[in-house]
Design an enzyme around this catalytic site. Structure first.
Site, PDB file in Angstrom:
ATOM      1  N   ASN A  50      20.042 -12.683 -59.208  1.00  0.00           N
ATOM      2  CA  ASN A  50      21.500 -13.151 -59.774  1.00  0.00           C
ATOM      3  C   ASN A  50      21.273 -13.252 -61.369  1.00  0.00           C
ATOM      4  OD1 ASN A  50      19.746 -15.327 -59.305  1.00  0.00           O
ATOM      5  ND2 ASN A  50      21.558 -16.830 -58.966  1.00  0.00           N
ATOM      6  N   GLU A  63      12.088 -22.355 -56.139  1.00  0.00           N
ATOM      7  CA  GLU A  63      13.393 -22.729 -56.472  1.00  0.00           C
ATOM      8  C   GLU A  63      14.408 -21.812 -55.504  1.00  0.00           C
ATOM      9  OE1 GLU A  63      14.548 -24.553 -58.684  1.00  0.00           O
ATOM     10  OE2 GLU A  63      12.781 -25.087 -60.037  1.00  0.00           O
ATOM     11  N   GLU A  70      11.790 -26.475 -62.765  1.00  0.00           N
ATOM     12  CA  GLU A  70      11.405 -25.412 -64.016  1.00  0.00           C
ATOM     13  C   GLU A  70      11.979 -25.780 -65.193  1.00  0.00           C
ATOM     14  OE1 GLU A  70      13.281 -21.467 -62.200  1.00  0.00           O
ATOM     15  OE2 GLU A  70      11.016 -21.146 -62.477  1.00  0.00           O
ATOM     16  N   CYS A  87      22.758 -20.387 -57.672  1.00  0.00           N
ATOM     17  CA  CYS A  87      22.055 -21.306 -56.626  1.00  0.00           C
ATOM     18  C   CYS A  87      22.502 -22.710 -56.488  1.00  0.00           C
ATOM     19  CB  CYS A  87      20.542 -21.287 -56.803  1.00  0.00           C
ATOM     20  SG  CYS A  87      20.057 -21.715 -58.346  1.00  0.00           S
TER      21      CYS A  87
HETATM   22  P1  NDP Z   1      15.722 -13.750 -51.302  1.00  0.00           P
HETATM   23  O1  NDP Z   1      14.958 -14.752 -50.716  1.00  0.00           O
HETATM   24  O2  NDP Z   1      16.047 -12.635 -50.377  1.00  0.00           O
HETATM   25  O3  NDP Z   1      14.573 -12.894 -52.399  1.00  0.00           O
HETATM   26  C1  NDP Z   1      13.922 -13.759 -53.252  1.00  0.00           C
HETATM   27  C2  NDP Z   1      12.811 -12.772 -53.838  1.00  0.00           C
HETATM   28  O4  NDP Z   1      11.719 -12.835 -52.866  1.00  0.00           O
HETATM   29  C3  NDP Z   1      13.141 -11.045 -53.836  1.00  0.00           C
HETATM   30  O5  NDP Z   1      12.500 -10.770 -54.977  1.00  0.00           O
HETATM   31  C4  NDP Z   1      12.384 -10.701 -52.704  1.00  0.00           C
HETATM   32  O6  NDP Z   1      12.246  -9.193 -52.758  1.00  0.00           O
HETATM   33  C5  NDP Z   1      11.157 -11.533 -52.361  1.00  0.00           C
HETATM   34  N1  NDP Z   1      10.817 -11.738 -50.967  1.00  0.00           N
HETATM   35  C6  NDP Z   1      11.617 -11.478 -49.943  1.00  0.00           C
HETATM   36  N2  NDP Z   1      10.541 -11.584 -48.814  1.00  0.00           N
HETATM   37  C7  NDP Z   1       9.410 -12.102 -49.371  1.00  0.00           C
HETATM   38  C8  NDP Z   1       8.067 -12.319 -49.113  1.00  0.00           C
HETATM   39  N3  NDP Z   1       7.943 -12.413 -47.771  1.00  0.00           N
HETATM   40  N4  NDP Z   1       7.154 -12.512 -49.725  1.00  0.00           N
HETATM   41  C9  NDP Z   1       7.101 -12.685 -50.968  1.00  0.00           C
HETATM   42  N5  NDP Z   1       8.372 -12.358 -51.558  1.00  0.00           N
HETATM   43  C10 NDP Z   1       9.145 -11.927 -50.839  1.00  0.00           C
HETATM   44  O7  NDP Z   1      16.796 -14.173 -52.356  1.00  0.00           O
HETATM   45  P2  NDP Z   1      17.720 -13.208 -53.021  1.00  0.00           P
HETATM   46  O8  NDP Z   1      17.040 -12.377 -53.789  1.00  0.00           O
HETATM   47  O9  NDP Z   1      18.779 -12.690 -52.017  1.00  0.00           O
HETATM   48  O10 NDP Z   1      18.580 -14.305 -54.012  1.00  0.00           O
HETATM   49  C11 NDP Z   1      19.544 -15.274 -53.378  1.00  0.00           C
HETATM   50  C12 NDP Z   1      18.947 -16.299 -53.161  1.00  0.00           C
HETATM   51  O11 NDP Z   1      18.231 -17.002 -54.293  1.00  0.00           O
HETATM   52  C13 NDP Z   1      19.897 -17.511 -52.667  1.00  0.00           C
HETATM   53  O12 NDP Z   1      19.314 -18.448 -51.655  1.00  0.00           O
HETATM   54  C14 NDP Z   1      19.623 -18.632 -53.909  1.00  0.00           C
HETATM   55  O13 NDP Z   1      20.275 -19.684 -53.587  1.00  0.00           O
HETATM   56  C15 NDP Z   1      18.463 -18.282 -54.496  1.00  0.00           C
HETATM   57  N6  NDP Z   1      18.316 -18.894 -55.860  1.00  0.00           N
HETATM   58  C16 NDP Z   1      17.890 -19.995 -56.252  1.00  0.00           C
HETATM   59  C17 NDP Z   1      17.888 -20.389 -57.501  1.00  0.00           C
HETATM   60  C18 NDP Z   1      17.364 -21.637 -57.776  1.00  0.00           C
HETATM   61  O14 NDP Z   1      16.766 -21.646 -59.066  1.00  0.00           O
HETATM   62  N7  NDP Z   1      17.127 -22.584 -57.020  1.00  0.00           N
HETATM   63  C19 NDP Z   1      18.348 -19.469 -58.560  1.00  0.00           C
HETATM   64  C20 NDP Z   1      18.906 -18.269 -58.129  1.00  0.00           C
HETATM   65  C21 NDP Z   1      18.784 -17.969 -56.848  1.00  0.00           C
HETATM   66  P3  NDP Z   1      13.437  -8.230 -51.815  1.00  0.00           P
HETATM   67  O15 NDP Z   1      14.660  -8.436 -52.728  1.00  0.00           O
HETATM   68  O16 NDP Z   1      12.839  -6.884 -52.152  1.00  0.00           O
HETATM   69  O17 NDP Z   1      13.546  -8.843 -50.309  1.00  0.00           O
END
Ligand code: NDP
Length: 484
Positions: free
Chosen positions: A153, A250, A458, A284
């Site tokens: 995002n 996060e 953060e 998020c």
């Molecule tokens: P995901 O949890 O699907 O993915 C986050 C990242 O982790 C991606 O780069 C993903 O790769 C990677 N990933 C997935 N599986 C693994 C693993 N087993 N080991 C290591 N890395 C892995 O989140 P989204 O990208 O769908 O983002 C949305 C989510 O992020 C929402 O839940 C949102 O709330 C949260 N978010 C939180 C924020 C905060 O600051 N608290 C801010 C923004 C978002 P890949 O995409 O290739 O699967």
């Protein structure tokens, strides 16, 4: 292809390719058009990135804080100079309207680089006097190689929010963006080199979750900072625990926003709009459970609907547009699925609810009223433009209901009663709280979640503690007394 980078990865100061990696098509969410083709990192690429980061770390940490800070501050200046170009790229990566990306992405990345760059020279340990002339001093040391893993995002912001504090403390970084939005982080890496960062200090590798997973478990890595969902956070935290690595998590949320009947309605509606529909709801910390006190419910809903009708939905490159597409077809379908669940479980649809026809991944901003605490749309993170409005009577009741969730990322209250506002905030089980506003995240303030929404913080000076550790040195000024 207009946005095709020189190569997929950026390692040791240059672009690197390995076409043996699985192909990643980068899609412009407004049209569905493929704008770049990249390759996921192979084991050889991952190894190269970790070696580069490992080799660069000692030299980077040995530079004075002033020198490291200067690099980050120069990078901030370059990002600001190129804000428009970077914002156009971010809009293509994510689909977010240019109206937003011009003010919220490269600019907030630059803020992080500038803020942490400014702190670099003043990072120190302390002197602790003890009895008899003995003393302790502490040395603040870098952790080593840090891995950053980003969600889709805010790709530029996340690359900087993790990179800036890591580099300030003398760590080096390997960053893996989400494969949905892989382009912007490469620009951050390029800019850092241009600003004078030694090669290998900030590296970017592309890939799916499996690439992230193999980075975390590598012995060369000391810390992992993830922005992502709770299920991914669980996996990453467990994998990091095995190697006793430092973590920052996060994660997601289902945050409450409480509107009391004495609140300024226009401000509360503005807060609800910002906290649910900015970035098409893909934030998020969004306040997706909006608790409205019964007496003002219809006024609130009417005003909300009137204002939503003036949202300008369309081409994200048109600077008048303030509501763009979802990041991907998949994410749009997830959000539309929740809308169907909301209807099926008896919530009252008061605004939107439909996909918008066309090639892009557009859907309407959507509001449900009469939502109850047990409905799926009130319990699960949707990560799309779907607001749930719930009624309440009393302060005591609403606080209990607001906290009745596994998440604890953010929470907000709108009221003109000063003491009530502080009472409510004191009772919120959330890491980031708002009084009479919502969703602001300046770099000066700690940001992060409680409960399942995360570990660590953060931004702010607190981030320094998450990217460094203290070495304690006991200095004796006296003879050593031993029992025998
Ligand atoms: P995901 O949890 O699907 O993915 C986050 C990242 O982790 C991606 O780069 C993903 O790769 C990677 N990933 C997935 N599986 C693994 C693993 N087993 N080991 C290591 N890395 C892995 O989140 P989204 O990208 O769908 O983002 C949305 C989510 O992020 C929402 O839940 C949102 O709330 C949260 N978010 C939180 C924020 C905060 O600051 N608290 C801010 C923004 C978002 P890949 O995409 O290739 O699967």
């Amino acid at each position: 292809m207009k946005f095709q980078p020189t190569a997929s990865h950026f390692i040791n100061g240059e672009y690197v390719e390995d076409t043996a990696g699985e192909q990643i098509d980068v899609i412009y969410p407004a049209t569905g058009e493929v704008i770049a083709k990249l390759h996921s990192a192979t084991p050889a690429i991952i190894d190269q990135a970790l070696n580069a980061a490992k080799a660069a770390q000692a030299e980077w940490a040995a530079m004075s804080g002033t020198e490291r800070g200067r690099v980050l501050r120069r990078a901030a200046d370059i990002m600001r100079e190129r804000n428009r170009e970077l914002s156009i790229l971010e809009t293509h990566d994510t689909g977010k309207p240019l109206q937003e990306t011009l003010v919220a992405d490269a600019t907030s990345g630059a803020d992080a680089l500038e803020y942490f760059g400014g702190l670099a020279a003043s990072l120190t340990g302390e002197h602790i006097p003890l009895g008899g002339g003995d003393f302790v001093y502490t040395i603040r040391e870098a952790l080593g190689v840090c891995v950053g893993i980003g969600a889709w995002n805010y790709p530029t912001q996340i690359a900087c929010w993790k990179g800036a504090p890591a580099l300030t403390c003398g760590n080096t970084m390997v960053f893996k963006p989400s494969e949905t939005t892989p382009l912007s982080a490469l620009k951050v890496a390029e800019i850092l080199i241009e600003a004078g960062a030694p090669k290998g200090v900030y590296n970017v590798v592309q890939g799916y979750g499996n690439v992230g997973a193999s980075l975390i478990t590598d012995d060369r890595v000391a810390k992992v900072s993830l922005t992502g969902s709770v299920p991914t956070g669980r996996k990453v935290y467990a994998a990091a625990a095995d190697g006793m690595k430092h973590v920052t998590m996060e994660l997601g949320g289902k945050s409450p926003m409480i509107v009391f009947d004495d609140a300024d309605i226009e401000n509360a509606v503005s807060g609800a709009i910002l906290g649910n529909f900015y970035s098409s709801g893909q934030v998020c910390s969004n306040g997706t459970r909006v608790f409205v006190q019964k007496g003002i419910k219809e006024v609130f809903l009417n005003r909300l609907s009137e204002r939503l009708a003036t949202a300008k939905i369309g081409d994200p490159l048109d600077e008048d547009v303030n509501f763009g597409p979802m990041v991907s077809e998949n994410q749009m379908n997830i959000a539309l699925g929740y809308i169907e669940k909301g209807k099926a479980e008896g919530a009252r649809l008061v605004y939107g609810g439909e996909r918008i026809d066309g090639d892009g991944f557009y859907m309407q901003p959507t509001v449900f009223a009469d939502v109850t605490d047990d409905m799926t749309i009130a319990r699960e993170e949707i990560f799309g433009p779907v607001m749930s409005v719930l009624d309440f009577d009393t302060e005591e009741e609403v606080l209990t209901r607001a906290n009745d969730t596994e998440f604890g990322l953010a929470a907000g209250v709108f009221t003109n009663d000063l003491t009530r506002a502080h009472r409510i905030v004191a009772g919120f089980e959330a890491g980031t709280c708002y009084i009479n506003t919502y969703n602001l995240a300046p770099v000066e303030a700690p940001f992060g979640g409680s409960k399942m929404s995360g570990v660590g913080r953060e931004n702010s000076k607190l981030a320094i503690n998450h990217f460094s550790e203290m070495k304690t040195v006991y200095v004796s000024m006296n003879d050593v007394e031993a029992p025998y």
